[in-house]
Every structure is written in structure tokens, then in C-alpha cells.
Design a protein around this motif. Structure first.
Motif, short mmCIF file in Angstrom:
data_model
loop_
_atom_site.label_atom_id
_atom_site.label_comp_id
_atom_site.label_asym_id
_atom_site.label_seq_id
_atom_site.Cartn_x
_atom_site.Cartn_y
_atom_site.Cartn_z
N CYS A 57 -2.32 -5.48 -1.66
CA CYS A 57 -1.42 -4.69 -0.89
C CYS A 57 -1.98 -4.52 0.59
O CYS A 57 -1.49 -3.90 1.46
CB CYS A 57 -1.36 -3.18 -1.43
SG CYS A 57 -2.95 -2.24 -1.32
N GLY A 58 -3.18 -5.11 0.87
CA GLY A 58 -3.70 -5.24 2.21
C GLY A 58 -4.45 -3.98 2.48
O GLY A 58 -5.06 -3.70 3.58
N SER A 59 -4.69 -3.12 1.65
CA SER A 59 -5.66 -1.88 1.81
C SER A 59 -6.44 -1.72 0.48
O SER A 59 -5.99 -1.78 -0.42
CB SER A 59 -4.72 -0.57 1.61
OG SER A 59 -5.73 0.36 1.73
N ARG B 164 -3.64 1.94 -0.08
CA ARG B 164 -2.43 2.87 0.69
C ARG B 164 -1.14 1.95 1.17
O ARG B 164 -1.51 0.83 1.39
CB ARG B 164 -3.47 3.21 1.79
CG ARG B 164 -4.33 4.37 1.73
CD ARG B 164 -5.28 4.73 2.87
NE ARG B 164 -6.17 5.48 2.50
CZ ARG B 164 -7.15 6.24 3.26
NH1 ARG B 164 -7.27 5.74 4.48
NH2 ARG B 164 -8.09 6.90 2.63
N GLY B 165 -0.21 2.72 1.45
CA GLY B 165 1.07 1.96 1.68
C GLY B 165 1.84 1.46 0.56
O GLY B 165 3.08 1.02 0.85
N CYS C 29 5.59 -2.02 -0.69
CA CYS C 29 5.54 -3.44 -0.40
C CYS C 29 5.26 -4.10 -1.81
O CYS C 29 4.88 -3.62 -2.70
CB CYS C 29 4.44 -3.57 0.48
SG CYS C 29 2.73 -3.03 -0.45
#
Lengths: 499, 269
Positions: A276-278, A282-283, A292
Motif C-alpha cells: 500500500c505504500g505505507s 495508512r491510506g 487503493c
């Protein structure tokens, strides 16, 4: 102290709560100060399938009310917090010291719910009474800046030298005024703040916040989104439990074990980050669904997770056969099962003492209602060792839940488009919603009130807040060198306590 | 099987001596994509919940000291924003990318001053961490520096229990007002020279959590707002204490923290 006569409303409210506590669990108590109207007290009670609010108005101008903690001891910290934030005195409270925001009598109070600007307030340590228990007893201030990399909390250890008859807990140094910060945000910004209430349980806080908003708007996320949420929530649980194992091994001075669990935890954070990039998920969770699509396929995620967990379990098995480690945990910091039940101890701490009220099974949300249940298996001895054993079994069940969620996703058709923005139904909501989620530390509850899409009151309650008070009760027979084991075995976050 | 057979495979990063693929690919910062001659739609800055995006003619700027990495801008305007490697900076203005023209002059002086203090710290440092109102995630990332993947001991970096042994103060959190006095006491206890690092967006600007009645707009504000800051935080050599190095990220990644520590040692520019 003499109790003032109950106003009719408050008497009914109290009786109502006491009646329901025969079958329900006390989950939270907070106040709201809406502009231009009476202060409102809200108690949350958890039953099978739901968490309900019971409200009562405290007439304008009242400065006190009869304390609920006089009859419900678990409400003690909640009422200290209400006293700090609203200046409202619960009469008959057993120990009404300031908790999260010590202020002198004359100072203004933050009054969450007011939606108006207030001047800066600095916690005033002098507002806390100091007392020591007996002959030869002195206090060791432990924190807020102390050895190691820890969140700021001060434990005032009262000791005659070795034993710990009493531990004072001071969390106010970290108080950030989060509840007021929620006010006037829209829900899509609100979830970003919820992720920062307790950073190590970002996913669970975002889930509880979104469940409250979705409850209010009557929105149900798609099956696929509900499965993706489960995957991230369970990965977060694995990371947190590995952190506890790491800190326990550190307390025992097992350098290799510390390195190994540090390495495993890093790989889990990297797996979350790759998806997820975190590194903290998060997000991922947003009102109405997910923010996402996972950046790696669920099957690839599962393969990587299996690789990591194979090594985790090999090291865990070795750790649980290391006598010098087990000796430090066995019988350390025992939480009495009767107390755990009476207090409604949340998460692994409650389960290790034989009290299990897991939101995932008792009040299922998202995809959990369609997944097999994994009731905690516990010896019920309630010591630091039992708490660690619970965490190992939870890591195993998390892996299985992720496996099943991945299978569910594979059976669904692929998404046709990137996740959309917040659904229109959520954009302009008004009213109050209650949401919950099972964080690695235990149940997180959010009560969110909105007015035309803007948050007018948000009351988060972390498991850390509910459980930290039990710290007072687990030092029977333990000595100073047991402190780090007991602290680590609780696995709590101070950010979620001080808010 | 005993512990000494475990973990003999090398897992440690070779950065900074060699590139590290995880560091190079992790989306730890956001940078605008320059599209010269193309008008910037006026609504773009409003996508950011902390006001980190600004518009200046046909250029966009991102203040990485305000960015909380919610990824909204990259998701909604993928042609305008991209992810980059977070770069800790010795000057607050350097976190605005692309740099504003007036940054250069101030920077040279700041660099020289920092180099003067870090001259003695080049080989090995002891770091004292202070949480001034973090959300708890920052501490995980600081702790990660000790795991075998980052293994900062290989670079002569150690955490110390006492501020009296500290060369570097690594401060996380939004600057909760309750930490003003403990932080001032820690600063006072630390020897000089001392390098102060504000780690994370919360510590730099207060991030999304600030403003509230209980927070400062980051560590710099918290130090400045201490009632007797001149007496309590003033250095023995007369230098006022201030933040020297700013680490973007919410929370900052371990590699960004490591980068900042190497800056504090004068080993990186």
C-alpha cells in the motif's frame, strides 16, 4: 464526601447502565459539550453483536454529578479524563487526580464538542497531588525521557527498595488535544487523523472510524473491499505482536532473539509497505471502502507472508524453549481473572486472563462474519507468559484469516476501476455513528457525530486507554527488574492513551 | 536448536557505501513533476489536507515538511506528482521542492555552522531519542535502526540512555506542550556540541495534528516557546539551541533517519 441527590435523569441513567452491566461490558464513558446546550454524558455498553450508547444530559451550570466509578470501577480513568477536559467533578470518585491534562482550577477547559477556538493550554504538573504510601518508601520517576526508545510516559514507581507496592502512571506529557482537532474536519480528512491517534494501530483506528461513519450513512463496502481490509488489519496485528516478542526478548537480554524478531518485524512492515505504500497501512481504509488497490497481488502477498512466518515460528518455538527467558515471564505481572472480567480487560491482556470479548467474533465487521472464528486458547494464568502465548496463537490465526481473505478475493471478479472517491452518501451526513474494530491491543471504539458532512464530535477510545489502568494491579510480588517485562507484555501505545 | 545457529545469512543493508534497492524504491516523499509552459489548474493545492502544495505561476511546490504522505495528490494527479526518496535537510526551506530561489544564500551559512559543530562527531555518535508527542509509529521507525537490516552500530551510531552522553538529540512528535519542560531539561543536560534532529512531519510542522490547544507547530516551536528557553536551552558556549536537521516523512522511514544521522556526523552533504 456526601453525594448530592441524583437528578431524576442521572439516576435513571445510572440504573439503566447498572441493569445492563449484568449481561453487557462497560466499553467507554465520555462527555460532549455542544455549543449553547447542556453537557452530555455518554456511556458505551458492548453486547453480543453491538455497542450501544446511553446518554444523559447534565444540566447547564452543574459542576458535578455522582460518579459512575463509585459503582463501576472500570469507569475510573474515564471520569478522571472527563474531569480534565470538562472540569466536571464526579462526586465519590475514588482517586480524582488529573490524568491526561493537569490544570489548575481556574484554567479554562478544552470542552470537546464546542467547535470554537480555545487558547493554548499547558499541562501543569503542580496540579497533581503527590503522596507516598509508607515508612521507607520513596519514588523513582521513570520517564518521560528514559533509557531506550520509548514513547513519553512517566511511571512513578513507589518502592521501599525492591518491591513495587504502587506505580503511578502519568501520560499527560503526550497529550495532543486530538479530540478537539477532529472537530470541523470532513470525514475524509477525519480518517487521516484517526490513523494518527495511535500510529502503531493505524488500520484498526481507521476501521473503527470508518465503521462509525458507514453506520451513520448506511453504506456497506463491497465484498472485495471488506476482504482487503481484513488482510491489512491482520498484517498490522502480526507486526504488533512481533514487536512485543522483540521487546520481551530485549528485556531478557537475548541479543540474537532481539535481532531475529527485529528482522521479522521489518519484513512484515516492508510487506505492508509493498502492498500500500505505507509501512503502517495508512491510506488503505477510507470511508466507504478502500483507498487503493493492493500494489501486489493477494497471492504474491500470501507467498511472502508464508516465507516470513515460517522463520517466525521457528524462532518463536526456540524462544518458548529458552529457560532463561521463560523464567522471567512465568508468574510475572499476573492479572487476576476475576479482575480481568470485572474490568472488561481488552485484547490479548484479557484473553490471557480468561476473558475473551473479541470484536472480530462477537461483533463482526467487514468480512469477519464470513470467516472462521479463532477463539483464543489460553491457560488463563494471566501472567506475562500467558500474554505472549496468546500473541503467538493470534499470529497463527491471523495468517489463516489472511489466507481465507485472499481466497475470497480470488473468487471475486477483478475490480473494473480504481477505487472511487468517498461515496456521495457519506459526503453530507448528519447524526451520530458508533464504530469498532479489534486492534492488536484490543477493541477500538469511535463515536463520530457529524453535521452536514463535518465532524462535530469524535470520541476515540483505544484499548490502550482501557487497559493501561490495569498496570496498577499486576505488580503483586514483582520487583523492579520485572518492570520491563510487564510493560512489554502489555504491548500498549501511550499515544492512544493520552490522545 | 540453540540461538547461535540463527541468522547467519547477511541481511544488512550496505547503504550508504552501496545503493540499497529498498531505499531507492520506497515512496517516502512527494515531488511535483515540472511541466514547463503548462498552466497549473487552480484547484490542485486544495487536494492537500495540510496545505503542503502551493502554486507559483506554472510551477507547483510541495513542502515536504508539511506533507503527511496521504498519497492523495499522486492518486488524483499522477501526471503532476511523483514519489521520490525522502532527503533530510540542514535547512527548513530546503524541504520545499523544487527549491525556492531565495534558499541558496542562507543555506551556505547554515552548512558551515553545522560543519563546525559536527567536526568532532565524524567517527561515532551517541543519540538520545525524545518523544515530544508522537503517534507512536515514529518510535517504531527509530527502533528499526537497531534491527539487523539497518544495523546502525556498523556505522558507529549508538543510542544512549542518558542525555549527558548524547551528541545528537533525535526528537519525534508534534511538540506536545506537556513535553516542553522535559525537553528543555534534556537539552540542558546534554553536552555541547549538540545536533538537534526534528524527525518526521509532525516534528517539523505539526503535520495534521497541529493546531490544537495542546500542541506546538513542531519541535522548533516547542523549543522556542519554552518559557526560559534562553536559560534552560541556551548552550554553554552561547549558541542558542535550535533544530539543525529536518527529516520529512510521516513517520520518517528508517533510511531517512539514518541519512539524517549521517548528516549530523558530517559524513553526507
Amino acid at each position: 464526601m456526601t453525594l448530592t441527590p441524583l437528578t431524576a435523569d442521572i439516576a435513571v441513567w445510572r440504573t439503566n447502565i447498572l441493569d445492563r452491566l449484568a449481561s453487557n461490558r462497560f466499553a467507554s464513558l465520555f462527555a460532549t459539550a455542544p455549543p449553547e446546550s447542556d453537557l452530555r454524558l455518554t456511556a458505551l455498553l458492548a453486547s453480543a453483536g453491538s455497542i450501544d450508547a446511553i446518554d444523559v444530559a447534565v444540566p447547564r451550570g452543574s459542576t458535578s454529578y455522582p460518579a459512575l466509578s463509585a459503582v463501576v470501577p472500570a469507569a475510573s480513568w474515564y471520569e478522571r479524563k472527563i474531569h480534565d477536559l470538562f472540569g466536571l467533578e464526579p462526586l465519590g470518585h475514588p482517586r480524582l487526580d488529573p490524568l491526561i491534562l493537569p490544570l489548575r482550577e481556574a484554567q479554562p477547559r478544552p470542552l470537546p464538542g464546542q467547535r470554537s477556538a480555545i487558547p493554548p493550554l499547558t499541562p501543569d504538573e503542580a496540579a497533581i497531588p503527590s503522596r507516598v504510601l509508607g515508612h521507607g518508601v520513596f519514588t523513582i520517576p521513570h520517564g518521560p525521557v528514559r533509557s531506550g526508545v520509548y514513547e513519553s510516559v512517566e511511571y512513578l514507581v513507589e518502592t521501599p527498595g525492591e518491591d513495587i507496592p504502587y506505580v503511578g502512571i502519568r501520560v499527560f506529557a503526550k497529550h495532543r488535544g486530538i479530540e478537539r482537532r477532529f472537530e470541523d474536519l470532513d470525514v475524509s480528512d477525519g480518517v487521516l487523523l484517526a490513523e494518527r491517534v495511535e500510529g502503531i494501530a493505524s488500520v484498526a483506528h481507521a476501521l473503527a472510524f470508518c465503521h462509525a461513519v458507514e453506520d451513520l450513512a448506511g453504506v456497506i463496502p463491497s465484498p472485495r473491499d471488506r476482504s482487503v481490509r481484513v488482510i491489512f488489519a491482520e498484517l498490522e496485528r502480526i507486526a504488533n505482536h512481533l514487536d512485543v516478542a522483540l521487546k520481551l526478548a530485549d528485556a531478557a537480554g537475548l541479543a540474537v532473539a532481539v535481532s531475529r524478531f527485529g528482522y521479522h518485524k521489518e519484513r512484515i512492515l516492508r510487506l505492508i509497505g509493498a502492498a500500500c505504500g505505507s509501512r503502517f497501512g495508512r491510506g488503505v481504509v477510507v470511508p466507504g471502502g478502500i483507498g487503493c488497490e493492493p500494489a501486489i497481488s493477494p497471492n504474491a502477498l500470501l507467498t511472502r507472508l508464508d516465507d516470513i512466518l515460517r522463520e517466525v515460528f521457528a524462532d518463536a518455538d526456540l524462544l518458548m524453549q529458552t529457560p532463561s527467558f521463560l523464567d522471567r515471564l512465568r508468574g510475572t505481572g499476573p492479572l487476576d481473572p476475576a479482575l480481568a472480567r470485572r474490568h472488561g480487560a481488552l485484547g490479548p491482556i484479557g484473553r490471557a486472563s480468561g476473558f475473551d470479548d473479541d470484536d472480530r467474533w462477537h461483533r463482526p465487521y467487514d468480512e469477519y462474519s464470513d470467516l472462521p472464528q479463532f477463539p483464543a486458547v489460553s491457560s488463563g494464568s494471566g501472567d506475562a507468559l500467558a500474554r505472549l502465548e496468546i500473541r503467538w496463537s493470534e499470529i497463527r490465526s491471523s495468517a489463516e484469516l489472511i489466507r481465507q481473505a485472499v481466497a475470497h478475493i480470488a473468487a471475486l471478479s477483478a475490480p473494473t476501476a480504481e477505487p472511487a472517491d468517498v461515496p456521495a452518501a457519506i459526503d453530507r451526513i448528519s447524526g451520530r455513528g458508533i464504530g469498532w474494530a479489534e486492534a492488536p491491543q484490543g477493541e477500538v471504539v469511535y463515536v463520530v457525530e457529524c453535521d452536514d458532512g463535518r465532524i462535530s464530535r469524535c470520541a476515540p477510545r483505544s484499548a490502550s486507554f482501557h487497559n493501561l489502568v490495569l498496570f496498577h494491579d499486576v505488580f503483586a510480588g514483582d520487583i523492579l527488574t520485572d518492570f520491563p517485562f510487564i510493560e512489554a507484555s502489555f504491548g500498549l501505545s501511550i499515544a492512544g492513551v493520552a490522545l | 536448536m540453540p540461538w547461535f545457529t540463527r541468522g547467519r545469512r547477511r541481511v544488512t543493508s550496505r547503504w550508504p557505501a552501496h545503493p540499497d534497492s529498498y531505499r531507492d524504491t520506497f515512496p517516502g516523499a512527494v515531488t511535483p513533476i515540472d511541466r514547463p509552459g503548462e498552466a497549473v489548474p487552480a484547484e490542485i493545492p486544495a487536494v492537500c489536507p495540510t496545505g503542503a502544495i502551493s502554486r507559483d505561476g506554472d510551477r507547483l511546490h510541495v513542502d515536504q515538511g508539511r506533507c503527511i504522505l496521504c498519497h492523495r495528490c499522486v492518486r488524483q494527479y499522477p501526471e503532476r506528482f511523483r514519489f521520490t526518496i525522502p532527503a533530510p535537510a540542514a535547512h527548513r526551506d530546503l524541504l520545499v521542492v523544487p527549491a525556492l530561489p531565495e534558499t541558496d544564500d542562507a543555506l551556505a551559512a547554515v552548512r558551515a555552522e553545522l560543519a563546525r559543530r559536527t567536526r568532532l562527531l565524524r567517527r561515532s555518535i551517541h543519540v538520545r531519542h525524545v518523544d515530544a508527542g508522537s503517534d507512536g509509529a515514529d518510535e517504531w521507525e527509530v527502533l528499526a535502526l537497531l534491527n539487523p537490516v539497518y544495523d546502525i552500530h556498523r556505522l558507529g551510531i549508538f543510542f544512549t540512555a542518558s542525555p549527558r552522553h548524547a551528541d545528537v538529540l533525535l526528537v519525534t512528535g508534534v511538540g506536545s506542550r506537556g513535553m516542553a519542560a522535559p525537553l528543555a531539561r534534556t537539552l540542558q543536560a546534554a553536552p555541547r556540541p549538540l545536533v538537534v534532529i526534528a524527525a518526521g512531519t509532525d516534528a517539523i510542522s505539526g503535520g495534521l495534528v497541529h493546531p490544537t490547544y495542546a500542541t506546538s507547530g513542531g519541535i522548533g516551536d516547542l523549543i522556542a516557546a519554552t518559557p526560559d528557553s534562553a536559560g534552560a536551552t541556551g548552550a554553554a558556549d552561547g549558541d542558542p539551541v535550535r533544530v539543525d536537521i529536518w527529516v520529512p516523512g510521516s513517520p520518517p522511514t528508517p533510511f531517512a533517519l539514518l541519512h539524517a544521522l549521517l548528516l549530523a556526523m558530517g559524513r553526507l552533504q
